[in-house]
Design an enzyme around this catalytic site. Structure first.
Site, PDB file in Angstrom:
ATOM      1  N   LYS A 206       8.678  10.102  -0.411  1.00 21.38           N
ATOM      2  CA  LYS A 206       8.239   9.543   0.875  1.00 21.38           C
ATOM      3  C   LYS A 206       9.332   8.689   1.493  1.00 21.38           C
ATOM      4  O   LYS A 206       9.643   8.788   2.688  1.00 21.38           O
ATOM      5  CB  LYS A 206       6.979   8.712   0.673  1.00 21.38           C
ATOM      6  CG  LYS A 206       6.437   8.080   1.944  1.00 21.38           C
ATOM      7  CD  LYS A 206       5.564   6.879   1.646  1.00 21.38           C
ATOM      8  CE  LYS A 206       6.399   5.738   1.093  1.00 21.38           C
ATOM      9  NZ  LYS A 206       5.630   4.500   0.865  1.00 21.38           N
TER      10      LYS A 206
ATOM     11  N   LYS B 292      14.819  -0.594   3.131  1.00 23.01           N
ATOM     12  CA  LYS B 292      14.193  -0.085   1.894  1.00 23.01           C
ATOM     13  C   LYS B 292      14.337   1.433   1.800  1.00 23.01           C
ATOM     14  O   LYS B 292      14.683   1.978   0.736  1.00 23.01           O
ATOM     15  CB  LYS B 292      12.714  -0.479   1.867  1.00 23.01           C
ATOM     16  CG  LYS B 292      11.887   0.135   0.717  1.00 23.01           C
ATOM     17  CD  LYS B 292      12.376  -0.306  -0.640  1.00 23.01           C
ATOM     18  CE  LYS B 292      11.636   0.393  -1.774  1.00 23.01           C
ATOM     19  NZ  LYS B 292      10.244  -0.033  -1.904  1.00 23.01           N
TER      20      LYS B 292
ATOM     21  N   LEU C 246       0.831  -1.201   0.000  1.00 21.09           N
ATOM     22  CA  LEU C 246       0.000   0.000   0.000  1.00 21.09           C
ATOM     23  C   LEU C 246       0.869   1.256   0.000  1.00 21.09           C
ATOM     24  O   LEU C 246       2.086   1.173   0.221  1.00 21.09           O
ATOM     25  CB  LEU C 246      -0.922  -0.032   1.225  1.00 21.09           C
ATOM     26  CG  LEU C 246      -1.926  -1.194   1.242  1.00 21.09           C
ATOM     27  CD1 LEU C 246      -2.579  -1.342   2.605  1.00 21.09           C
ATOM     28  CD2 LEU C 246      -2.981  -1.007   0.159  1.00 21.09           C
ATOM     29  N   PRO C 247       0.283   2.440  -0.242  1.00 17.96           N
ATOM     30  CA  PRO C 247       1.090   3.660  -0.397  1.00 17.96           C
ATOM     31  C   PRO C 247       1.944   4.050   0.799  1.00 17.96           C
ATOM     32  O   PRO C 247       3.019   4.621   0.632  1.00 17.96           O
ATOM     33  CB  PRO C 247       0.040   4.737  -0.698  1.00 17.96           C
ATOM     34  CG  PRO C 247      -1.089   3.999  -1.305  1.00 17.96           C
ATOM     35  CD  PRO C 247      -1.128   2.672  -0.607  1.00 17.96           C
TER      36      PRO C 247
END
Length: 291
Positions: free
Chosen positions: A235, A166, A65-66
């Protein structure tokens, strides 16, 4: 219980999720997939859920998901419905959000694993992603075979380590991308052709993933369609900057890079690919537009 006897829920059918769930379908697993925004055509052996409640009896729940906030909202909603399975968050979330989520749901006998991926849509299709896993050794042994459907699996540490890895990977990637774009624009200002620049860089010490993989197909022709949005990169860089700061390793680069990407998002079209960052550095000229 064997893997092919378990029911696996998959939430998030964007550019990556829709490809990744298809990889699982080839293994003839019991799959039920859901996306809040759209219905997409799935392989025949994947059940398409109409709502989250239909995933409540899954043994394993995979989410891509975002952001971590949406992951938390989704998991807690399923907990309300009575979900008791294992959560694998393959999104790019903040590691502290992941650790806090585990604290929230452990009383419901739910274990959380973070397993974000790197490699983009092409590697997702080929099943050659890098999967970075954060969890206990016991949990890793239990889900390793499942995650190997997506590519190379590496256990990098305890819960939260996968998401930290990540974010740090994308911080390094974004830094290399920005530096390479600056260098390309400057090279052309000195009369160096773009293809010559790339050939020399990629035969020299300045080569990186961006110059080797992204410049010829996406940046130099200004196609900007690699499949990874600038907003997602921004992000991840923001997450990386925050955890770098928390670990007392901040530098001017880690402080300024997220600010630069945020400003670029404001200036460029909504939803642009991350390779479109070149338009912030070296905007297309009127002559370019007309040709």
């Amino acid at each position: 219980m064997k893997l092919n006897e378990k029911y696996i829920g998959f939430v998030g059918l964007g550019s990556m999720g829709s490809v990744m769930v298809s990889r699982l379908s080839k293994k003839k697993l019991n799959l039920i997939a859901y996306d809040i925004n759209k219905e997409i055509e799935l392989d025949r052996n994947i059940t398409c859920a109409k709502n989250l409640r239909e995933l409540v009896n899954c043994n394993i729940l995979i989410l891509i998901l975002p952001n971590g906030s949406i992951v938390k909202e989704t998991v807690l909603q399923l907990v309300e419905y009575g979900f008791k399975g294992q959560v694998i968050d393959m999104s790019s979330s903040h590691p502290q959000q992941t650790i806090k989520l585990q604290e929230l749901v452990k009383q419901n006998c739910i274990s959380v694993i973070d397993a974000p991926v790197s490699g983009g849509v092409k590697k997702a299709i080929n099943g050659t992603l890098m999967v970075m896993v954060g969890c206990s050794q016991e949990n890793f042994k239990a889900i390793k075979i499942l995650l190997e459907c997506f590519g190379t699996v590496r256990h990098v540490g305890p819960l939260g380590a996968g998401h930290a890895m990540k974010a740090l990977n994308n911080y390094v990637s974004a830094s290399g991308l920005l530096a390479s774009m600056q260098a390309l624009a400057t090279a052309e200002a000195y009369g160096i052709k773009a293809n010559d620049f790339i050939e020399v860089i990629n035969s020299s010490t300045g080569k990186n993933n961006s110059t080797q993989v992204k410049f010829l197909p996406f940046v130099i022709p200004r196609k900007y369609d690699s499949g990874f949005s600038l907003s997602l990169m921004a992000k991840d860089v923001e997450i990386a900057s925050s955890i770098i700061k928390a670990a007392n390793f901040s530098t001017p680069l880690s402080n300024v890079l997220p600010e630069y990407l945020t400003e670029a998002l404001k200036n460029l079209k909504e939803g642009v690919d991350h390779t479109a960052l070149y338009e912030e550095i070296n905007p297309r000229s009127v002559t370019d537009t007309q040709t």
